[in-house]
Design an enzyme around this catalytic site. Structure first.
Site, PDB file in Angstrom:
ATOM      1  N   TYR A 163       0.817  -1.222   0.000  1.00 41.98           N
ATOM      2  CA  TYR A 163       0.000   0.000   0.000  1.00 41.98           C
ATOM      3  C   TYR A 163       0.848   1.268   0.000  1.00 41.98           C
ATOM      4  O   TYR A 163       0.553   2.215   0.714  1.00 41.98           O
ATOM      5  CB  TYR A 163      -0.974   0.000   1.192  1.00 41.98           C
ATOM      6  CG  TYR A 163      -2.202  -0.835   0.909  1.00 41.98           C
ATOM      7  CD1 TYR A 163      -3.268  -0.281   0.217  1.00 41.98           C
ATOM      8  CD2 TYR A 163      -2.272  -2.169   1.293  1.00 41.98           C
ATOM      9  CE1 TYR A 163      -4.387  -1.037  -0.091  1.00 41.98           C
ATOM     10  CE2 TYR A 163      -3.390  -2.932   0.988  1.00 41.98           C
ATOM     11  CZ  TYR A 163      -4.435  -2.366   0.304  1.00 41.98           C
ATOM     12  OH  TYR A 163      -5.533  -3.114  -0.006  1.00 41.98           O
ATOM     13  N   TYR A 185     -14.577  -4.064   2.591  1.00 48.25           N
ATOM     14  CA  TYR A 185     -13.210  -4.522   2.305  1.00 48.25           C
ATOM     15  C   TYR A 185     -13.065  -5.930   2.864  1.00 48.25           C
ATOM     16  O   TYR A 185     -13.279  -6.163   4.054  1.00 48.25           O
ATOM     17  CB  TYR A 185     -12.158  -3.609   2.945  1.00 48.25           C
ATOM     18  CG  TYR A 185     -10.764  -4.138   2.723  1.00 48.25           C
ATOM     19  CD1 TYR A 185     -10.125  -3.972   1.496  1.00 48.25           C
ATOM     20  CD2 TYR A 185     -10.112  -4.860   3.719  1.00 48.25           C
ATOM     21  CE1 TYR A 185      -8.865  -4.503   1.275  1.00 48.25           C
ATOM     22  CE2 TYR A 185      -8.849  -5.395   3.499  1.00 48.25           C
ATOM     23  CZ  TYR A 185      -8.233  -5.214   2.280  1.00 48.25           C
ATOM     24  OH  TYR A 185      -6.987  -5.742   2.061  1.00 48.25           O
ATOM     25  N   ASP A 198     -17.644 -11.531   8.087  1.00 47.88           N
ATOM     26  CA  ASP A 198     -16.202 -11.330   8.017  1.00 47.88           C
ATOM     27  C   ASP A 198     -15.784 -10.585   9.293  1.00 47.88           C
ATOM     28  O   ASP A 198     -15.835  -9.360   9.349  1.00 47.88           O
ATOM     29  CB  ASP A 198     -15.849 -10.526   6.759  1.00 47.88           C
ATOM     30  CG  ASP A 198     -14.352 -10.240   6.659  1.00 47.88           C
ATOM     31  OD1 ASP A 198     -13.625 -10.540   7.638  1.00 47.88           O
ATOM     32  OD2 ASP A 198     -13.913  -9.717   5.620  1.00 47.88           O
ATOM     33  N   LYS A 248      -6.383 -11.601  11.666  1.00 44.29           N
ATOM     34  CA  LYS A 248      -5.861 -10.456  12.439  1.00 44.29           C
ATOM     35  C   LYS A 248      -5.587 -10.726  13.921  1.00 44.29           C
ATOM     36  O   LYS A 248      -4.506 -11.163  14.256  1.00 44.29           O
ATOM     37  CB  LYS A 248      -6.781  -9.250  12.234  1.00 44.29           C
ATOM     38  CG  LYS A 248      -6.767  -8.772  10.777  1.00 44.29           C
ATOM     39  CD  LYS A 248      -7.001  -7.301  10.593  1.00 44.29           C
ATOM     40  CE  LYS A 248      -6.567  -6.861   9.213  1.00 44.29           C
ATOM     41  NZ  LYS A 248      -7.655  -6.539   8.310  1.00 44.29           N
TER      42      LYS A 248
END
Ligand SMILES: *Cc1c(COP(=O)(O)O)cnc(C)c1O
Length: 434
Positions: free
Chosen positions: A29, A156, A247, A276
């Site tokens: 990114y 996302y 999600d 995560k």
């Protein structure tokens, strides 16, 4: 023949780490043209990371949302070290191991609703890919033609192609849009559009599944919406035989104030994706869980009904052990107290600055608070303000990575009141100075 040393990338003692990095690394990114030098981090402890010169930074974004208990946690480190000496990895087809089984045994009962099976992968995007494949093949195995997918506009779900396809079209996906599969995108629900959305869903009979980030769309700009409307969407999906995928890659493991965001719903998802915070931010691991109803649709003498998916590092024992250790810490009462404490402090800060002229919007869900800066222009990831704000906070020893003109704090739960106050004060002074 002597090796040509000029062509070999060996550490050059003349250069510091940032300069060596610039020669050989392509960062995520990051527009590498004119990129600011990357800061060399040598050590982490609690909410802090330290650079080569000993400068301390508060990791106010939990290192891209993964770190929930602080850096280099001694308990996780010890468990990982022990496991490294026993079994570092083994193929997970045809073989199994204690850490993978135990993690599934401990995870399933604390997930919202009734989740029965764990499928391991190695990150959030792949957890999403597996969830999508489970849904699409579920209907195929049942001989039903349901191939469409429903998702939120600014969602996302990751950076692999399937995950990108179900994510909102944005500057992140721009170069690939023509290759992404077609997805039906809907707006976030609110009191005005909810009856339209639920009746719209009831017409989507050829839709296989609905994938959503519960309560908060992370990368999309920390966009928040109410549990009661999500509940109504899930109810409409159930009535229309549309499978639902939560999600929880970002929201899982306490982030929204409860262990999982879907705890706030009456209707529960059929599939849950986790990553995560799963390993406490120690290392990559992904999990996709499902109900027996879904699992059983793949049981057959017909080999074509198998879920043909797997990654080399599926269920890596070290990652599973890190997750078990992280779970031990998460389930301690003091961790829940910390989560509630951060939540309460954010709420006070929100009240303090919500009427400031430069605050266009401010919102909070659990331990996440997001502030939209007034720019006069449209909110955009490319906003110049972003770079100014990022540098401003770095200078003050705080890692905040604005999403365009949206600043958010998403800290490890162990962050102290003093450090939170320091971040709040820095945001207040930024509101005056920038
Ligand atoms: C970060 C994220 C992903 C992707 O996870 P990676 O591990 O970065 O591939 C998927 N879904 C959500 C909601 C996320 O926040």
């Amino acid at each position: 023949m002597m090796p040509d040393s000029s062509k070999r990338h060996t550490p050059d003692s003349q250069l510091n780490l940032t300069e060596r990095d610039q020669k050989v690394i392509w960062h995520p990114y990051t527009q590498m043209k004119n990129a600011l030098p990357h800061i060399p981090i040598v050590r982490g402890e609690g909410v802090y990371v330290f650079d080569e010169d000993g400068k301390r930074y508060i990791d106010a974004v939990s290192s891209w949302w993964v770190n929930i208990h602080g850096h280099s946690h001694p308990y996780i480190a010890q468990k990982v070290a022990e496991q490294l000496n026993v079994l570092e990895h083994v193929i997970f087809a045809g073989f199994t191991h204690e850490p993978a089984v135990l993690l599934a045994e401990r995870l399933l009962p604390i997930l919202p609703g009734k989740q029965d099976k764990v499928f391991y992968t190695d990150n959030g995007s792949t957890a999403v890919e597996v969830a999508l494949k489970m849904c699409l093949q579920y209907w195929d195995n049942k001989g039903r033609s349901k191939t469409r997918i429903l998702a939120f506009k600014n969602a996302y779900h990751g950076d692999t192609f399937g995950a990108m396809s179900v994510s909102g079209r944005s500057i992140f996906t721009d170069a690939f849009n023509s290759l992404l599969f077609d997805v039906e995108f809907i707006d976030l629900p609110n009191e005005n559009n909810i009856s339209y959305l639920t009746s719209h869903i009831s017409n989507l009979k050829d839709t296989a599944c609905f994938i959503f980030e519960p309560l908060i769309l992370g990368s999309g700009g920390m966009l928040m919406y109410e549990a009661k409307y999500l509940d109504q969407l899930l109810s409409a999906c159930k009535d229309t035989a549309i499978l639902t995928i939560a999600d929880e890659v970002m929201t899982g493991f306490g982030r929204t104030g409860t262990y999982f965001a879907c705890e706030k719903l009456t209707n529960k998802p059929d599939i849950i994706c986790l990553s995560k915070g799963l390993t406490g931010g120690t290392m990559p691991l992904g999990v996709t869980t499902c109900t027996n109803e879904i699992f059983e649709a793949f049981l057959s003498d017909d080999k074509l009904k198998t879920l043909y998916h797997g990654h080399s590092f599926t269920a890596n024992p070290i990652a599973c052990v890190a997750s078990l250790a992280s779970l031990d810490i998460l389930l301690k009462s003091e961790t829940l107290q910390n989560i509630k404490r951060v939540e309460a402090k954010h709420a006070v800060f929100l009240e303090e600055i919500k009427t400031h002229a430069k605050v266009k919007a401010i919102r909070q869900t659990g331990t996440i608070i997001a502030i939209e800066w007034e720019t006069g222009n449209e909110t955009s990831y490319l906003s110049n303000l972003r770079n100014l704000l990022y540098a401003y906070f770095l200078d003050k020893g705080i890692i905040l990575r604005p999403l365009g003109n949206i600043i958010y704090i998403l800290p490890p739960y162990v962050i102290s009141d003093e450090d939170l106050d320091y971040i709040y004060a820095a945001i207040k002074s930024a509101l005056e100075e920038i």
